[in-house]
Design a protein around this motif. Structure first.
Motif, PDB file in Angstrom:
ATOM      1  N   HIS A  19       0.832  -1.201   0.000  1.00 18.64           N
ATOM      2  CA  HIS A  19       0.000   0.000   0.000  1.00 18.64           C
ATOM      3  C   HIS A  19       0.868   1.253   0.000  1.00 18.64           C
ATOM      4  O   HIS A  19       0.388   2.343   0.288  1.00 18.64           O
ATOM      5  N   LEU A  31     -10.872  -1.508   5.431  1.00 21.80           N
ATOM      6  CA  LEU A  31     -10.191  -2.411   6.355  1.00 21.80           C
ATOM      7  C   LEU A  31     -11.157  -2.723   7.491  1.00 21.80           C
ATOM      8  O   LEU A  31     -11.508  -1.858   8.288  1.00 21.80           O
ATOM      9  N   GLU A  73      -8.339   6.534  -1.970  1.00 19.56           N
ATOM     10  CA  GLU A  73      -8.888   5.185  -1.766  1.00 19.56           C
ATOM     11  C   GLU A  73     -10.067   5.232  -0.805  1.00 19.56           C
ATOM     12  O   GLU A  73     -11.076   4.547  -1.014  1.00 19.56           O
ATOM     13  N   GLN A  74      -9.952   6.017   0.232  1.00 18.12           N
ATOM     14  CA  GLN A  74     -11.072   6.136   1.166  1.00 18.12           C
ATOM     15  C   GLN A  74     -12.268   6.829   0.518  1.00 18.12           C
ATOM     16  O   GLN A  74     -13.413   6.398   0.674  1.00 18.12           O
ATOM     17  N   GLU A  86      -8.256  -6.208   4.214  1.00 14.18           N
ATOM     18  CA  GLU A  86      -8.910  -5.374   3.196  1.00 14.18           C
ATOM     19  C   GLU A  86     -10.028  -6.144   2.491  1.00 14.18           C
ATOM     20  O   GLU A  86      -9.858  -7.304   2.115  1.00 14.18           O
ATOM     21  N   LEU A  99      -5.071   3.409   4.069  1.00 14.17           N
ATOM     22  CA  LEU A  99      -5.573   3.792   2.758  1.00 14.17           C
ATOM     23  C   LEU A  99      -5.341   5.274   2.497  1.00 14.17           C
ATOM     24  O   LEU A  99      -5.390   6.097   3.400  1.00 14.17           O
ATOM     25  N   THR A 100      -5.093   5.609   1.234  1.00 15.26           N
ATOM     26  CA  THR A 100      -4.937   7.008   0.867  1.00 15.26           C
ATOM     27  C   THR A 100      -6.288   7.715   0.906  1.00 15.26           C
ATOM     28  O   THR A 100      -7.349   7.077   0.947  1.00 15.26           O
ATOM     29  N   ASP A 139      -9.073   3.624   9.314  1.00  6.62           N
ATOM     30  CA  ASP A 139      -7.752   3.014   9.207  1.00  6.62           C
ATOM     31  C   ASP A 139      -6.663   4.077   9.088  1.00  6.62           C
ATOM     32  O   ASP A 139      -6.940   5.263   8.941  1.00  6.62           O
ATOM     33  N   ILE A 161     -13.094   0.010  -1.170  1.00  5.04           N
ATOM     34  CA  ILE A 161     -12.418  -0.950  -0.305  1.00  5.04           C
ATOM     35  C   ILE A 161     -12.437  -0.407   1.119  1.00  5.04           C
ATOM     36  O   ILE A 161     -12.602   0.791   1.352  1.00  5.04           O
ATOM     37  N   GLY A 208      -3.289  -3.846   6.233  1.00  5.40           N
ATOM     38  CA  GLY A 208      -4.031  -4.132   5.009  1.00  5.40           C
ATOM     39  C   GLY A 208      -4.429  -5.579   4.810  1.00  5.40           C
ATOM     40  O   GLY A 208      -5.065  -5.912   3.809  1.00  5.40           O
ATOM     41  N   HIS A 239     -14.383   5.106   7.230  1.00  3.62           N
ATOM     42  CA  HIS A 239     -12.979   4.691   7.257  1.00  3.62           C
ATOM     43  C   HIS A 239     -12.293   5.168   8.527  1.00  3.62           C
ATOM     44  O   HIS A 239     -12.295   6.357   8.846  1.00  3.62           O
TER      45      HIS A 239
END
Length: 327
Positions: free
Chosen positions: A113, A312, A304-305, A285, A300-301, A297, A310, A282, A295
């Motif tokens: 990641h 976690l 990505e969030q 995931e 994740l960028t 986590d 996706i 990750g 989110h």
């Protein structure tokens, strides 16, 4: 939102368990030991790219994630470096005191990641053992002919792993022991935003926060960080429980406020791999087929969030009454 009918190949490979043998052990700094791992039959290990990490299964109840710091082209071995952490949870003590050349253990991975994106110029910032994922990134940037610099800090020179190897790069590398030079001069390298430059930073949380603050004015997507510990994320957006439907397993559960999705799915017998349980590795995931994740986590960028595709499941929750996951 739709997703694949089964986990993608990269995720399936990351869940595969492999036995490996410790074939070399070397002290690379004060309280830092490097291990070289090989399959018992000498066959190639799974391919990896700079920024990847693997899970070391140290015993039945002890798994830890460590960045690969060797050469991705050397397919028959992996190399990791581990800092002894006196106040840790037992993983580093097990590596330092319990693993010797010839010992066999199980690994999972690799997963990445923190991958190195293409750019004409890179700024690398590392603190302490955070140098490990940066090492293969530097080699990749060098091979591509890209411009790059490294600012590498540690408590003192003796605690900074691979410093002799890095010093060979001359003035591209600034080694910065805190006991003699003070805090890292982040403004020197991050004070002026630059187009076409990617920043990669790994180290303790205070360093990551300081770098994030200084990169607030940089172009979107310029900064990439990897955390060893979870960041502060506040309280969940939704206080109530919610339903989770596992589309492939045919399992439906209710997740109460005091439990994680992962814990509830494990109790229900769903096939959910996990490791860190704090939103940093990750392993857990999952693809989101319907519903909006909350989110929580530290991996994740932002992109990505924001995609909501996706999540976690060890720490993240739901903004809606129901989440449908590709599990």
């Amino acid at each position: 939102m739709t997703g694949p009918a089964a986990p993608n190949a990269a995720r399936a490979a990351a869940e595969q368990e492999l036995p490996v043998v410790v074939v070399a052990r070397e002290s690379v700094a004060e309280d830092v030991v490097a291990l070289t791992l090989r399959r018992p039959d000498g066959a190639d290990l799974p391919a990896w790219t700079p920024g990847a990490h693997v899970d070391l299964v140290l015993d039945e109840h002890l798994e830890r994630q460590y960045s690969l710091c060797g050469d991705p082209e050397q397919r028959d071995t992996w190399r990791v470096a581990v800092l002894r952490e006196p106040d840790g949870r037992g993983g580093s003590a097990r590596v330092h005191d319990g693993l010797a050349v010839g010992d066999t253990l199980v690994v999972r991975g690799p997963r990445n990641h923190f991958g190195l994106g293409p750019a004409p110029r890179y700024v690398f910032v590392a603190g302490g053992i955070g140098i490990t994922p940066i090492l293969p990134m530097i080699a990749a940037a060098q091979a591509l002919g890209a411009e790059w610099t490294l600012l590498y800090g540690g408590r003192r020179s003796a605690s900074m792993a691979f410093r002799e190897q890095l010093a060979e790069h001359g003035d591209r590398v600034r080694l910065w022991p805190q006991d003699s030079l003070g805090l890292l001069p982040l403004d020197d390298v991050l004070g002026t935003p630059q187009d076409g430059t990617l920043i990669y930073c790994c180290g303790p949380e205070p360093l990551l926060r300081a770098v994030e603050e200084r990169c607030a004015g940089w172009p979107h997507g310029a900064l990439h960080v990897e955390r060893f510990a979870p960041k502060e994320v506040g309280e969940p957006v939704r206080a109530a429980g919610f339903r989770v439907v596992c589309s492939r397993a045919g399992i439906e559960v209710v997740v109460p406020p005091e439990r994680s999705i992962l814990e509830v799915l494990e109790d229900a017998g769903a096939p959910v791999p996990s490791s860190c349980r704090e939103g940093t590795c990750g392993t857990c995931e999952a693809d989101v087929l319907a519903g909006r994740p909350d989110h929580r986590d530290s991996l994740l960028t932002d992109d990505e969030q924001d995609s909501g595709e996706i999540m976690l499941i060890c720490v993240s929750r739901s903004l809606d009454d129901e989440l449908v996951l590709d599990i």
